[in-house]
Design a protein around this motif. Structure first.
Motif, PDB file in Angstrom:
ATOM      1  N   ASN A  42      49.576  26.462  36.722  1.00 56.12           N
ATOM      2  CA  ASN A  42      48.445  25.649  36.250  1.00 56.12           C
ATOM      3  C   ASN A  42      48.012  24.543  37.488  1.00 56.12           C
ATOM      4  O   ASN A  42      48.970  23.887  38.178  1.00 56.12           O
ATOM      5  CB  ASN A  42      48.635  24.614  34.978  1.00 56.12           C
ATOM      6  CG  ASN A  42      48.781  25.757  33.844  1.00 56.12           C
ATOM      7  OD1 ASN A  42      47.948  26.685  33.722  1.00 56.12           O
ATOM      8  ND2 ASN A  42      49.996  25.536  33.104  1.00 56.12           N
ATOM      9  N   ALA A  59      42.754  24.316  36.424  1.00 52.88           N
ATOM     10  CA  ALA A  59      42.424  25.661  36.821  1.00 52.88           C
ATOM     11  C   ALA A  59      43.940  26.327  36.885  1.00 52.88           C
ATOM     12  O   ALA A  59      44.954  25.588  36.413  1.00 52.88           O
ATOM     13  CB  ALA A  59      42.073  25.727  38.198  1.00 52.88           C
ATOM     14  N   SER A  60      43.758  27.823  37.022  1.00 54.06           N
ATOM     15  CA  SER A  60      45.127  28.561  36.990  1.00 54.06           C
ATOM     16  C   SER A  60      45.259  28.812  38.549  1.00 54.06           C
ATOM     17  O   SER A  60      44.095  28.600  39.208  1.00 54.06           O
ATOM     18  CB  SER A  60      45.115  29.712  36.297  1.00 54.06           C
ATOM     19  OG  SER A  60      44.959  29.598  35.063  1.00 54.06           O
ATOM     20  N   TYR A  71      41.647  30.085  40.083  1.00 49.63           N
ATOM     21  CA  TYR A  71      40.790  30.873  39.278  1.00 49.63           C
ATOM     22  C   TYR A  71      40.674  29.918  37.841  1.00 49.63           C
ATOM     23  O   TYR A  71      41.671  29.399  37.616  1.00 49.63           O
ATOM     24  CB  TYR A  71      41.376  32.416  39.190  1.00 49.63           C
ATOM     25  CG  TYR A  71      42.629  32.509  38.855  1.00 49.63           C
ATOM     26  CD1 TYR A  71      43.015  32.658  37.500  1.00 49.63           C
ATOM     27  CD2 TYR A  71      43.643  32.376  39.798  1.00 49.63           C
ATOM     28  CE1 TYR A  71      44.437  32.901  37.464  1.00 49.63           C
ATOM     29  CE2 TYR A  71      44.949  32.562  39.689  1.00 49.63           C
ATOM     30  CZ  TYR A  71      45.310  32.983  38.456  1.00 49.63           C
ATOM     31  OH  TYR A  71      46.677  32.893  38.142  1.00 49.63           O
ATOM     32  N   HIS A  72      39.711  30.766  37.250  1.00 47.17           N
ATOM     33  CA  HIS A  72      39.637  29.951  35.783  1.00 47.17           C
ATOM     34  C   HIS A  72      39.317  28.596  36.039  1.00 47.17           C
ATOM     35  O   HIS A  72      39.892  27.728  35.298  1.00 47.17           O
ATOM     36  CB  HIS A  72      40.788  30.432  34.804  1.00 47.17           C
ATOM     37  CG  HIS A  72      40.982  31.655  34.412  1.00 47.17           C
ATOM     38  ND1 HIS A  72      40.033  32.539  34.083  1.00 47.17           N
ATOM     39  CD2 HIS A  72      42.097  32.462  34.710  1.00 47.17           C
ATOM     40  CE1 HIS A  72      40.384  33.754  33.877  1.00 47.17           C
ATOM     41  NE2 HIS A  72      41.699  33.508  34.439  1.00 47.17           N
ATOM     42  N   LYS A  81      32.543  25.627  33.561  1.00 48.01           N
ATOM     43  CA  LYS A  81      33.207  26.598  34.581  1.00 48.01           C
ATOM     44  C   LYS A  81      32.531  26.633  35.806  1.00 48.01           C
ATOM     45  O   LYS A  81      31.375  26.652  36.235  1.00 48.01           O
ATOM     46  CB  LYS A  81      32.991  28.032  33.949  1.00 48.01           C
ATOM     47  CG  LYS A  81      33.598  29.048  34.700  1.00 48.01           C
ATOM     48  CD  LYS A  81      34.450  30.202  33.875  1.00 48.01           C
ATOM     49  CE  LYS A  81      34.808  31.348  34.696  1.00 48.01           C
ATOM     50  NZ  LYS A  81      35.882  30.783  35.682  1.00 48.01           N
ATOM     51  N   ASP A  84      35.681  30.515  41.235  1.00 45.14           N
ATOM     52  CA  ASP A  84      36.866  30.493  41.813  1.00 45.14           C
ATOM     53  C   ASP A  84      36.889  30.357  43.488  1.00 45.14           C
ATOM     54  O   ASP A  84      35.988  30.418  44.081  1.00 45.14           O
ATOM     55  CB  ASP A  84      37.784  31.904  41.544  1.00 45.14           C
ATOM     56  CG  ASP A  84      37.413  32.415  40.179  1.00 45.14           C
ATOM     57  OD1 ASP A  84      37.405  31.651  39.233  1.00 45.14           O
ATOM     58  OD2 ASP A  84      38.002  33.375  39.795  1.00 45.14           O
TER      59      ASP A  84
END
Length: 97
Positions: A42, A59-60, A71-72, A81, A84
């Protein structure tokens, strides 16, 4: 049985090593600067200091030798959102820090 324990250590030991929190930024009190905190998979990018908490993202992430892939990605403001992206890491030879 001993063989199974060794296999579990091989699988889980890297996960333990990767769980240490990494913080990029000066991390001093009252400095009003952006901090990137990486822990497990994370990422948290936020303003350290005064503000409304809207700056930054969560984000991840994953990483290879010189790249971090995010990403995410979700904005800290309005849960929007974001795209990425990837970053390259390098030593800043011109920095005095």
């Amino acid at each position: 049985m001993e063989h199974k324990i060794n296999n579990l250590l091989i699988v889980f030991f890297p996960l333990v090593l990767n769980s240490e929190k990494i913080v990029y930024g000066e991390n001093s009190i009252g400095s009003n600067e952006m901090i990137l905190q990486l822990e497990n998979s994370n990422a948290f990018y936020f303003l350290s200091g005064e503000g409304d908490g809207c700056d930054g993202f969560t984000a991840s992430f994953s990483n290879t030798e010189n790249f971090y892939y995010f990403y995410h990605v979700v904005s800290n403001c309005k849960n929007k959102k974001l795209k990425d992206f990837k970053c390259i890491t390098k030593v800043d030879e011109d920095s005095i820090k």
